[in-house]
Design a protein around this motif. Structure first.
Motif, mmCIF file in Angstrom:
data_model
loop_
_atom_site.group_PDB
_atom_site.id
_atom_site.type_symbol
_atom_site.label_atom_id
_atom_site.label_comp_id
_atom_site.label_asym_id
_atom_site.label_seq_id
_atom_site.Cartn_x
_atom_site.Cartn_y
_atom_site.Cartn_z
ATOM 1 N N LYS A 7 0.836 -1.202 0.000
ATOM 2 C CA LYS A 7 0.000 0.000 0.000
ATOM 3 C C LYS A 7 0.868 1.248 0.000
ATOM 4 C CE LYS A 7 -4.270 -1.719 1.941
ATOM 5 N NZ LYS A 7 -5.250 -1.616 3.001
ATOM 6 N N LYS A 8 1.939 1.234 0.784
ATOM 7 C CA LYS A 8 2.826 2.389 0.833
ATOM 8 C C LYS A 8 3.453 2.609 -0.543
ATOM 9 C CE LYS A 8 6.682 4.394 3.287
ATOM 10 N NZ LYS A 8 7.766 4.183 4.226
ATOM 11 N N ASN A 9 3.905 1.535 -1.173
ATOM 12 C CA ASN A 9 4.491 1.668 -2.504
ATOM 13 C C ASN A 9 3.478 2.196 -3.500
ATOM 14 O OD1 ASN A 9 7.043 0.889 -1.826
ATOM 15 N ND2 ASN A 9 6.779 -1.238 -2.409
ATOM 16 N N LYS A 10 2.238 1.728 -3.428
ATOM 17 C CA LYS A 10 1.186 2.222 -4.330
ATOM 18 C C LYS A 10 0.961 3.709 -4.121
ATOM 19 C CE LYS A 10 -1.906 -1.296 -5.898
ATOM 20 N NZ LYS A 10 -3.245 -1.823 -5.888
ATOM 21 N N ARG A 11 0.951 4.138 -2.864
ATOM 22 C CA ARG A 11 0.770 5.567 -2.573
ATOM 23 C C ARG A 11 1.928 6.384 -3.114
ATOM 24 N NH1 ARG A 11 -0.508 4.609 2.965
ATOM 25 N NH2 ARG A 11 -2.624 3.878 2.962
ATOM 26 N N GLN A 12 3.145 5.879 -2.939
ATOM 27 C CA GLN A 12 4.321 6.594 -3.439
ATOM 28 C C GLN A 12 4.296 6.675 -4.962
ATOM 29 O OE1 GLN A 12 7.373 4.182 -1.637
ATOM 30 N NE2 GLN A 12 7.689 5.636 0.032
ATOM 31 N N ILE A 13 3.939 5.581 -5.600
ATOM 32 C CA ILE A 13 3.846 5.568 -7.063
ATOM 33 C C ILE A 13 2.758 6.533 -7.519
ATOM 34 C CG2 ILE A 13 3.185 4.149 -9.056
ATOM 35 C CD1 ILE A 13 4.585 1.786 -7.535
ATOM 36 N N GLY A 14 1.611 6.494 -6.849
ATOM 37 C CA GLY A 14 0.515 7.401 -7.179
ATOM 38 C C GLY A 14 0.933 8.851 -7.046
ATOM 39 N N ALA A 15 1.613 9.186 -5.946
ATOM 40 C CA ALA A 15 2.063 10.562 -5.720
ATOM 41 C C ALA A 15 3.058 10.987 -6.800
ATOM 42 C CB ALA A 15 2.696 10.687 -4.339
ATOM 43 N N TYR A 16 3.922 10.078 -7.197
ATOM 44 C CA TYR A 16 4.910 10.369 -8.239
ATOM 45 C C TYR A 16 4.220 10.733 -9.554
ATOM 46 C CZ TYR A 16 8.577 9.544 -11.707
ATOM 47 O OH TYR A 16 9.448 9.678 -12.758
ATOM 48 N N TYR A 17 3.236 9.915 -9.953
ATOM 49 C CA TYR A 17 2.557 10.155 -11.224
ATOM 50 C C TYR A 17 1.576 11.323 -11.145
ATOM 51 C CZ TYR A 17 4.984 6.356 -13.375
ATOM 52 O OH TYR A 17 5.984 5.580 -13.894
ATOM 53 N N GLU A 18 1.030 11.601 -9.987
ATOM 54 C CA GLU A 18 0.197 12.801 -9.829
ATOM 55 C C GLU A 18 1.051 14.048 -10.012
ATOM 56 O OE1 GLU A 18 -1.559 12.143 -6.007
ATOM 57 O OE2 GLU A 18 -2.910 10.608 -6.806
ATOM 58 N N GLN A 19 2.252 14.024 -9.432
ATOM 59 C CA GLN A 19 3.174 15.155 -9.606
ATOM 60 C C GLN A 19 3.570 15.290 -11.076
ATOM 61 O OE1 GLN A 19 4.364 17.441 -7.119
ATOM 62 N NE2 GLN A 19 4.904 18.491 -9.012
ATOM 63 N N ALA A 20 3.828 14.166 -11.734
ATOM 64 C CA ALA A 20 4.180 14.190 -13.159
ATOM 65 C C ALA A 20 3.030 14.762 -13.986
ATOM 66 C CB ALA A 20 4.532 12.779 -13.634
ATOM 67 N N ALA A 21 1.801 14.383 -13.647
ATOM 68 C CA ALA A 21 0.632 14.917 -14.352
ATOM 69 C C ALA A 21 0.516 16.420 -14.111
ATOM 70 C CB ALA A 21 -0.643 14.207 -13.897
ATOM 71 N N GLY A 22 0.785 16.860 -12.887
ATOM 72 C CA GLY A 22 0.761 18.291 -12.574
ATOM 73 C C GLY A 22 1.809 19.049 -13.377
ATOM 74 N N ASP A 23 3.004 18.478 -13.490
ATOM 75 C CA ASP A 23 4.071 19.097 -14.292
ATOM 76 C C ASP A 23 3.640 19.206 -15.759
ATOM 77 O OD1 ASP A 23 5.565 19.142 -11.946
ATOM 78 O OD2 ASP A 23 6.844 17.445 -12.534
ATOM 79 N N TYR A 24 3.019 18.139 -16.245
ATOM 80 C CA TYR A 24 2.501 18.120 -17.622
ATOM 81 C C TYR A 24 1.464 19.234 -17.808
ATOM 82 C CZ TYR A 24 -0.693 16.438 -21.303
ATOM 83 O OH TYR A 24 -1.528 16.342 -22.383
ATOM 84 N N MET A 25 0.552 19.359 -16.856
ATOM 85 C CA MET A 25 -0.490 20.384 -16.937
ATOM 86 C C MET A 25 0.127 21.787 -16.915
ATOM 87 S SD MET A 25 -3.343 18.606 -14.471
ATOM 88 C CE MET A 25 -4.729 19.723 -14.773
ATOM 89 N N GLU A 26 1.132 21.988 -16.078
ATOM 90 C CA GLU A 26 1.796 23.297 -16.013
ATOM 91 C C GLU A 26 2.448 23.647 -17.353
ATOM 92 O OE1 GLU A 26 4.269 22.887 -12.483
ATOM 93 O OE2 GLU A 26 2.830 24.105 -11.348
ATOM 94 N N ARG A 27 3.028 22.639 -18.001
ATOM 95 C CA ARG A 27 3.636 22.888 -19.324
ATOM 96 C C ARG A 27 2.575 23.311 -20.337
ATOM 97 N NH1 ARG A 27 6.491 18.328 -17.860
ATOM 98 N NH2 ARG A 27 5.406 16.963 -19.335
ATOM 99 N N LEU A 28 1.330 22.886 -20.116
ATOM 100 C CA LEU A 28 0.231 23.279 -21.000
ATOM 101 C C LEU A 28 -0.374 24.628 -20.601
ATOM 102 C CD1 LEU A 28 -1.669 19.883 -21.397
ATOM 103 C CD2 LEU A 28 -0.139 20.987 -23.047
ATOM 104 N N GLY A 29 0.132 25.226 -19.518
ATOM 105 C CA GLY A 29 -0.350 26.539 -19.112
ATOM 106 C C GLY A 29 -1.322 26.540 -17.940
ATOM 107 N N TYR A 30 -1.599 25.387 -17.352
ATOM 108 C CA TYR A 30 -2.474 25.319 -16.180
ATOM 109 C C TYR A 30 -1.738 25.864 -14.953
ATOM 110 C CZ TYR A 30 -5.482 21.903 -18.597
ATOM 111 O OH TYR A 30 -6.318 21.264 -19.470
#
Length: 127
Positions: A7-30
């Motif tokens: 569960k901890k690993n899943k949370r860490q992986i989830g947080a990693y990809y959520e941050q990556a998605a946020g970075d992607y959104m920022e590159r699009l101007g969000y």
């Protein structure tokens, strides 16, 4: 013991990809306003602003197709939870008449974010 570790690993992986998605959104101007907004109704992965529109974004990650495409994980139950959380967010921040939409970002691949397949669906569903 292993279940807690998984569960901890899943949370860490989830947080990693959520941050990556946020970075992607920022590159699009969000403008990212908040990660992991939590309320009594549940959680929204990312709350952002896109040209005057408030965006509630769910992020789903899958390493491969074994569990299906990441976008398939956003079922009707999950959509209702996101919608209820969005209503809490709007109420809590006293945002009565703000245009809103619900986006979903699916990330697939296990070789790292740079080579992952990113699918971004704007206005993925209506609350």
């Amino acid at each position: 013991m292993a279940e807690t570790h998984d569960k901890k690993n899943k949370r860490q992986i989830g947080a990693y990809y959520e941050q990556a998605a946020g970075d992607y959104m920022e590159r699009l101007g969000y403008e990212i306003l908040e990660y992991n907004y939590r309320c009594r109704a549940g959680e929204i992965d990312i709350v952002a602003k896109d040209k005057g529109c408030l965006v509630f974004c769910e992020v789903k990650y899958r390493a491969d197709d074994q569990s299906g495409h990441p976008l398939e994980a956003v079922d009707e139950r999950k959509k209702r939870t996101i919608f209820r959380c969005a209503m809490y967010y709007l109420s809590e921040h006293r945002l009565g008449d703000v245009p809103c939409r619900f986006d979903v970002i699916g990330i697939k691949g296990n070789a790292g974010v740079e080579s992952a397949e990113v699918t971004h669906i704007k206005n993925a569903f209506i609350g």
